[in-house]
Design a protein around this motif. Structure first.
Motif, PDB file in Angstrom:
ATOM      1  N   TYR A   1      -4.076   1.784  -2.638  1.00 62.72           N
ATOM      2  CA  TYR A   1      -3.620   0.449  -3.037  1.00 62.72           C
ATOM      3  C   TYR A   1      -4.286   0.044  -4.347  1.00 62.72           C
ATOM      4  O   TYR A   1      -5.268   0.654  -4.787  1.00 62.72           O
ATOM      5  CB  TYR A   1      -3.909  -0.581  -1.942  1.00 62.72           C
ATOM      6  N   ASP A   2      -3.721  -0.974  -4.967  1.00 61.52           N
ATOM      7  CA  ASP A   2      -4.240  -1.490  -6.232  1.00 61.52           C
ATOM      8  C   ASP A   2      -5.485  -2.335  -5.952  1.00 61.52           C
ATOM      9  O   ASP A   2      -5.398  -3.413  -5.384  1.00 61.52           O
ATOM     10  CB  ASP A   2      -3.169  -2.329  -6.932  1.00 61.52           C
TER      11      ASP A   2
ATOM     12  N   ASP B   1       3.865   5.277  -7.340  1.00 64.45           N
ATOM     13  CA  ASP B   1       3.322   4.486  -8.450  1.00 64.45           C
ATOM     14  C   ASP B   1       1.831   4.764  -8.635  1.00 64.45           C
ATOM     15  O   ASP B   1       1.322   4.700  -9.755  1.00 64.45           O
ATOM     16  CB  ASP B   1       3.544   2.991  -8.190  1.00 64.45           C
ATOM     17  N   PHE B   2       1.150   5.058  -7.539  1.00 66.83           N
ATOM     18  CA  PHE B   2      -0.284   5.331  -7.610  1.00 66.83           C
ATOM     19  C   PHE B   2      -0.576   6.801  -7.924  1.00 66.83           C
ATOM     20  O   PHE B   2      -1.637   7.121  -8.456  1.00 66.83           O
ATOM     21  CB  PHE B   2      -0.959   4.969  -6.281  1.00 66.83           C
TER      22      PHE B   2
ATOM     23  N   LYS C   1       0.829  -1.194   0.000  1.00 61.95           N
ATOM     24  CA  LYS C   1       0.000   0.000   0.000  1.00 61.95           C
ATOM     25  C   LYS C   1       0.869   1.252   0.000  1.00 61.95           C
ATOM     26  O   LYS C   1       1.968   1.262   0.552  1.00 61.95           O
ATOM     27  CB  LYS C   1      -0.940   0.034   1.207  1.00 61.95           C
TER      28      LYS C   1
ATOM     29  N   ARG D   1      -9.292   5.506 -11.752  1.00 61.49           N
ATOM     30  CA  ARG D   1      -8.594   4.693 -12.741  1.00 61.49           C
ATOM     31  C   ARG D   1      -7.234   5.308 -13.049  1.00 61.49           C
ATOM     32  O   ARG D   1      -7.098   6.521 -13.208  1.00 61.49           O
ATOM     33  CB  ARG D   1      -9.416   4.605 -14.021  1.00 61.49           C
TER      34      ARG D   1
ATOM     35  N   THR E   1      -7.660  -3.320  -8.394  1.00 66.38           N
ATOM     36  CA  THR E   1      -8.180  -3.802  -9.677  1.00 66.38           C
ATOM     37  C   THR E   1      -8.908  -5.122  -9.515  1.00 66.38           C
ATOM     38  O   THR E   1     -10.049  -5.296  -9.980  1.00 66.38           O
ATOM     39  CB  THR E   1      -7.034  -3.955 -10.689  1.00 66.38           C
ATOM     40  N   GLU E   2      -8.266  -6.078  -8.855  1.00 68.57           N
ATOM     41  CA  GLU E   2      -8.897  -7.389  -8.671  1.00 68.57           C
ATOM     42  C   GLU E   2     -10.154  -7.273  -7.822  1.00 68.57           C
ATOM     43  O   GLU E   2     -11.185  -7.890  -8.110  1.00 68.57           O
ATOM     44  CB  GLU E   2      -7.907  -8.354  -8.012  1.00 68.57           C
TER      45      GLU E   2
ATOM     46  N   MET F   1      -5.364   0.118 -14.232  1.00 65.98           N
ATOM     47  CA  MET F   1      -5.447  -0.189 -12.796  1.00 65.98           C
ATOM     48  C   MET F   1      -6.543   0.638 -12.137  1.00 65.98           C
ATOM     49  O   MET F   1      -6.718   1.821 -12.437  1.00 65.98           O
ATOM     50  CB  MET F   1      -4.100   0.106 -12.141  1.00 65.98           C
ATOM     51  N   THR F   2      -7.292  -0.010 -11.225  1.00 66.57           N
ATOM     52  CA  THR F   2      -8.263   0.690 -10.386  1.00 66.57           C
ATOM     53  C   THR F   2      -7.633   0.911  -9.018  1.00 66.57           C
ATOM     54  O   THR F   2      -7.260  -0.047  -8.329  1.00 66.57           O
ATOM     55  CB  THR F   2      -9.551  -0.124 -10.227  1.00 66.57           C
ATOM     56  N   CYS F   3      -7.460   2.175  -8.642  1.00 64.31           N
ATOM     57  CA  CYS F   3      -6.835   2.512  -7.361  1.00 64.31           C
ATOM     58  C   CYS F   3      -7.905   2.830  -6.321  1.00 64.31           C
ATOM     59  O   CYS F   3      -8.881   3.522  -6.622  1.00 64.31           O
ATOM     60  CB  CYS F   3      -5.908   3.702  -7.518  1.00 64.31           C
TER      61      CYS F   3
ATOM     62  N   LYS G   1     -12.329   5.794  -5.364  1.00 59.83           N
ATOM     63  CA  LYS G   1     -11.553   4.970  -6.295  1.00 59.83           C
ATOM     64  C   LYS G   1     -11.380   5.746  -7.594  1.00 59.83           C
ATOM     65  O   LYS G   1     -12.206   6.591  -7.946  1.00 59.83           O
ATOM     66  CB  LYS G   1     -12.248   3.634  -6.539  1.00 59.83           C
TER      67      LYS G   1
END
Length: 565
Positions: free
Chosen positions: A327-328, A256-257, A236, A298, A330-331, A302-304, A296
């Protein structure tokens, strides 16, 4: 007076102890806890001493009062080193507390001698019992001990100066002042030989200071909070910003985010022209208004997910800033999308099946109502007509606004009208279709249909229809034969005790009986029927329904003319 002051300070110290006990910080600071506990003991000793009646009692209480210059000073000295980040050697702790304990033991063991105090004088004053102690030969030990403690405190001050502010200076200064001012007050009291000590007042205020510093120290420990977060939440990103949106710091993963952080400097505000920065600032804005704590967005494929928490030290005006956790997701979002699609299809299927069940249930209820209507040669077509005229009456009620009736309640009353006589299915045909007047026994049986109607409504509708509709339908079925004056059945309810929906149904039920043809009578004229209805307002019917009836009278008459009564 002093007794009251000491008691007040004792109360303050106990409140502080309770306050610290209610805190749920993961790590308890044992030094601050010990300070407040010792302060409570010392203030208790002075409070009791202001009420003591014997010299022996005063001596024993003075032993506990010395816990301030012995144990309290030792704890403060160790805690000041802790604030400076200096690890205290266990041998030093043993030496400090051993010396303090030795001092206290000497005082205790000198109880029956004149070694420590050669005399004790008690004086009753308007402020309480004043106690003056005459020093003995060993009293000099206390002066020497105080000088040792003063030397230790001055040494810690010198260390603090050498470290040049790499510690919370105000926090350090607050705790340093506690023993230094105590030494000053003690010196003044020794010179003046006062019968009362003002140190408990200072200690009570010191306890409040400790509580404030306790919260502040935990809130400012951002490094600890971040470290703990990293331990528990791997993968995270964390961004720290000020209340005004200025960048403070972040971990590597956070960049990165939020790629914009690569170009930001510390104390620089998040750029107003950057879309992601605006999302973060909006999150802060919404959080301050109490709307949301998570958003959230995009970033490419990736969905943040971003969540926010605030950092403060105990008051709304003391907010230090915010930590944004990213945090990522996406899943997680993919799973949510799959679940949402499944839920939508499932909900549609459930709605369709529910509609089918309700339609079947509606047809069953209407079929039973029509079956009863056909069985009852006295009231043919009554179910259909009352359902229609109930709609006219409800519309007039909503138009006039004289009752607190919502549109939903009005729809429920209209829908429930066909069920009002459903209990007649339990009445024998010989009674149901009798053309003349009922005997008392027959009338008693006939009256049971309202109770049976209510029971059958719950059996047929409960679990299928919504609760508010079931309640309205039950009230209509069970209570539509109640009268405003309490002479109705089945329970003899009076006035507003009768549910509104049942009062409305009663008007429709009686009016249809008057203007409709029955096997035992011809239809009554509209004029005569209206006169009877108006005459019954206040006895049989709710008097407030008179204006409603008169307001829709023309519509009711038009309905019967068009439907060939």
């Amino acid at each position: 007076m002093m007794t009251v002051i000491y008691g007040t300070m004792l109360f303050v110290s106990i409140v502080v102890l309770i306050y610290l006990a209610q805190k749920e910080y993961e790590h308890t600071d044992i030094y601050q806890w010990t300070m407040v506990l010792i302060i409570a003991v010392v203030i208790t000793a002075h409070w009791l001493m202001s009420q003591v009646t014997t010299a022996e009692g005063a001596y024993l209480l003075q032993c506990f009062a010395y816990f301030d210059s012995t144990y309290l000073f030792s704890v403060v000295l160790i805690y000041l080193l802790h604030i400076l980040g200096i690890r205290v050697w266990p041998g030093l702790k043993i030496a400090l507390f051993g010396l303090a304990s030795l001092h206290v033991l000497i005082i205790f063991f000198s109880y029956h001698t004149e070694l420590y105090y050669s005399g004790i004088t008690l004086m009753e004053t308007s402020m309480g019992t004043a106690v003056r102690f005459t020093p003995g030969p060993l009293k000099g030990l206390h002066t020497a001990y105080m000088l040792i403690m003063l030397g230790g405190l001055l040494s810690v001050m010198w260390l603090a100066v050498q470290r040049r502010g790499t510690y919370p200076r105000w926090h350090f200064a607050a705790y340093l002042m506690l023993p230094l001012l105590t030494i000053v007050i003690y010196g003044v009291e020794m010179v003046l030989n006062t019968g009362f000590s003002y140190r408990p007042v200072f200690y009570g205020l010191g306890a409040v200071m400790i509580a404030f510093q306790y919260d502040k120290a935990h809130a400012y420990d951002i490094g600890f909070l971040m470290a703990e977060a990293h331990k528990e939440e791997a993968g995270k990103g964390y961004l720290a910003i000020t209340p005004s949106g200025k960048f403070l710091c972040c971990n590597r993963l956070c960049r990165d985010f939020l790629p914009l952080l690569d170009k930001l400097k510390v104390d620089e505000r998040l750029p107003a022209d950057d879309q992601l920065a605006q999302k973060i600032l909006k999150l802060v804005e919404y959080y301050e208004k109490g709307y949301t704590q998570r958003i959230k967005y995009r970033l490419g494929e990736m969905t943040c997910m971003a969540a926010i928490t605030s950092l403060s030290f105990g008051s709304s005006n003391g907010r230090l800033g915010y930590i944004i956790e990213i945090y990522d997701g996406t899943e997680e979002q993919n799973n949510l999308d799959i679940m949402a699609d499944f839920n939508r299809s499932l909900n549609e299927e459930v709605k369709e099946k529910t509609r089918n069940i309700k339609e079947i249930q509606r047809k069953v209820v209407l079929g039973m109502a029509e079956l009863i209507d056909n069985r009852d040669s006295n009231t043919g077509g009554h179910v259909r007509r009352t359902s229609d005229i109930i709609s006219i009456i409800v519309d007039e009620i909503l138009r006039q606004g004289k009752f607190q009736l919502t549109e939903q309640q009005g729809r429920d009353i209209i829908r429930s009208a066909p069920t009002h006589d459903i209990g007649k299915i339990t009445i024998d045909n010989s009674i149901l279709n009798k053309p003349g007047r009922f005997t008392e026994e027959e009338y008693a049986i006939m009256k049971t249909h309202s109770t049976k109607s209510g029971e059958m409504v719950k059996i047929l509708l409960a679990g299928v229809e919504q609760e508010h509709f079931v309640e309205v339908a039950y009230n209509v079925a069970r209570y539509h034969h109640e009268r405003w004056d309490g002479k109705g059945y089945p329970e003899g309810l009076v006035g507003s005790m009768i549910p509104l929906e049942a009062r409305i149904m009663a008007v429709a039920d009686v009016y249809d009986a008057l203007v409709s043809k029955r096997v035992y009578k011809e239809p009554m004229s509209f004029e005569k029927s209206a006169a009877i209805m108006c005459e019954g307002m206040g006895t049989q019917f709710d008097p407030k329904l008179k204006e409603i009836f008169l307001g829709c009278r023309e519509s009711l008459e038009q309905y019967y003319l068009q439907n060939d009564r």
